[in-house]
Design an enzyme around this catalytic site. Sequence first.
Site, PDB file in Angstrom:
ATOM      1  N   SER A 212      -1.987 -10.990   2.630  1.00  0.00           N
ATOM      2  CA  SER A 212      -2.149 -10.501   4.000  1.00  0.00           C
ATOM      3  C   SER A 212      -2.288 -11.698   4.963  1.00  0.00           C
ATOM      4  O   SER A 212      -1.522 -12.662   4.833  1.00  0.00           O
ATOM      5  CB  SER A 212      -3.351  -9.553   4.056  1.00  0.00           C
ATOM      6  OG  SER A 212      -3.335  -8.799   5.243  1.00  0.00           O
TER       7      SER A 212
ATOM      8  N   ASP B  45       4.576  -0.741   2.897  1.00  0.00           N
ATOM      9  CA  ASP B  45       3.354  -1.497   3.183  1.00  0.00           C
ATOM     10  C   ASP B  45       2.471  -0.795   4.237  1.00  0.00           C
ATOM     11  O   ASP B  45       1.257  -0.715   4.102  1.00  0.00           O
ATOM     12  CB  ASP B  45       3.750  -2.892   3.688  1.00  0.00           C
ATOM     13  CG  ASP B  45       2.563  -3.793   3.880  1.00  0.00           C
ATOM     14  OD1 ASP B  45       2.232  -4.534   2.944  1.00  0.00           O
ATOM     15  OD2 ASP B  45       1.941  -3.744   4.963  1.00  0.00           O
TER      16      ASP B  45
ATOM     17  N   HIS C 253      -0.280  -1.486   1.821  1.00  0.00           N
ATOM     18  CA  HIS C 253      -0.820  -2.833   2.082  1.00  0.00           C
ATOM     19  C   HIS C 253      -2.066  -3.162   1.266  1.00  0.00           C
ATOM     20  O   HIS C 253      -2.249  -4.295   0.842  1.00  0.00           O
ATOM     21  CB  HIS C 253      -1.123  -2.996   3.574  1.00  0.00           C
ATOM     22  CG  HIS C 253      -1.444  -4.405   3.948  1.00  0.00           C
ATOM     23  ND1 HIS C 253      -0.501  -5.408   3.911  1.00  0.00           N
ATOM     24  CD2 HIS C 253      -2.610  -4.995   4.295  1.00  0.00           C
ATOM     25  CE1 HIS C 253      -1.079  -6.556   4.257  1.00  0.00           C
ATOM     26  NE2 HIS C 253      -2.358  -6.330   4.489  1.00  0.00           N
TER      27      HIS C 253
END
Length: 219
Positions: free
Chosen positions: A29, A145, A200
């Site tokens: 991330s 995601d 994600h």
Amino acid sequence: MWHQIEQFGDKIVNISAKHPEGIHLLGYSQGALIARVIVQAFPTLKIRNLISLSGPQAGQYGTAFLHIIFPELALKTAYELFYSYVGQHTSVGNYWNDPYHQDLFYKYSQFLPYINNALLSNRSEEFKEGLANLNKLVLIGGPDDNVITPWESSQFGYYNENVTVINMRDRDIYTNDLIGLKTLDKQKKLDVITVSGIDHFSWHKNVTVVDEYILPYLD
Ligand SMILES: *[C@@H]1O[C@H](CO)[C@@H](O)[C@H](O)[C@H]1NC(C)=O
Ligand SMILES: *[C@@H]1O[C@H](CO)[C@@H](O)[C@H](O)[C@H]1NC(C)=O
Ligand SMILES: *[C@@H]1O[C@H](CO)[C@@H](O)[C@H](O)[C@H]1NC(C)=O
């Protein structure tokens, strides 16, 4: 972002000093963007493989990520905060890349345009060298995601002026080899990996992702 890069970078310099054979760096991330910039900003580090797990490498423009940090902020007007002196003191402001306000992005962003060499600085050469020294650059991301927006940013793709997503290999950063991506690709050192069905918050927890796409790079 610069502050975090200095902080993490110093720690990695210490780890790296104990491993002259080189180390691998894996970031997830926002951490994937930090890891990438550490490789660029500390060019004497011996990093072998850099694995970017769903990082906003080309920037971010979408509510999902915005609302994790600023739940009340509206997408269309977020630029008013981020492209200001105050907004540049937030990490997301540093890589907020609003396709509708590119003039302000280039004017105010203290971070992304520089580390992507879209704007030149006296560190541009260094920023290019860092990545070119890698053994492998691995860019992992995927269409489900739901946070990194557009998800292709995890692989250096991004919106053009008409808000159409352009893939890395058709963008300036690659075609003009601004940070060494094309060089790595020609040497078969750039692995772009797309995995569907991963949101994600699952990338680092999904055993299939770890076994198939991460562990092979950590030899
Ligand atoms: C780049 O310029 C800044 C500001 O002028 C200066 O502080 C810095 O030392 C320079 N860095 C390099 C690598 O030349
Ligand atoms: C964006 O759209 C305009 C108007 O349709 C067009 O003239 C221009 O060529 C487009 N730009 C790109 C990069 O596709
Ligand atoms: C991990 O991801 C794969 C590929 O998308 C998926 O098939 C699998 O169900 C996921 N595993 C878990 C435990 O969520």
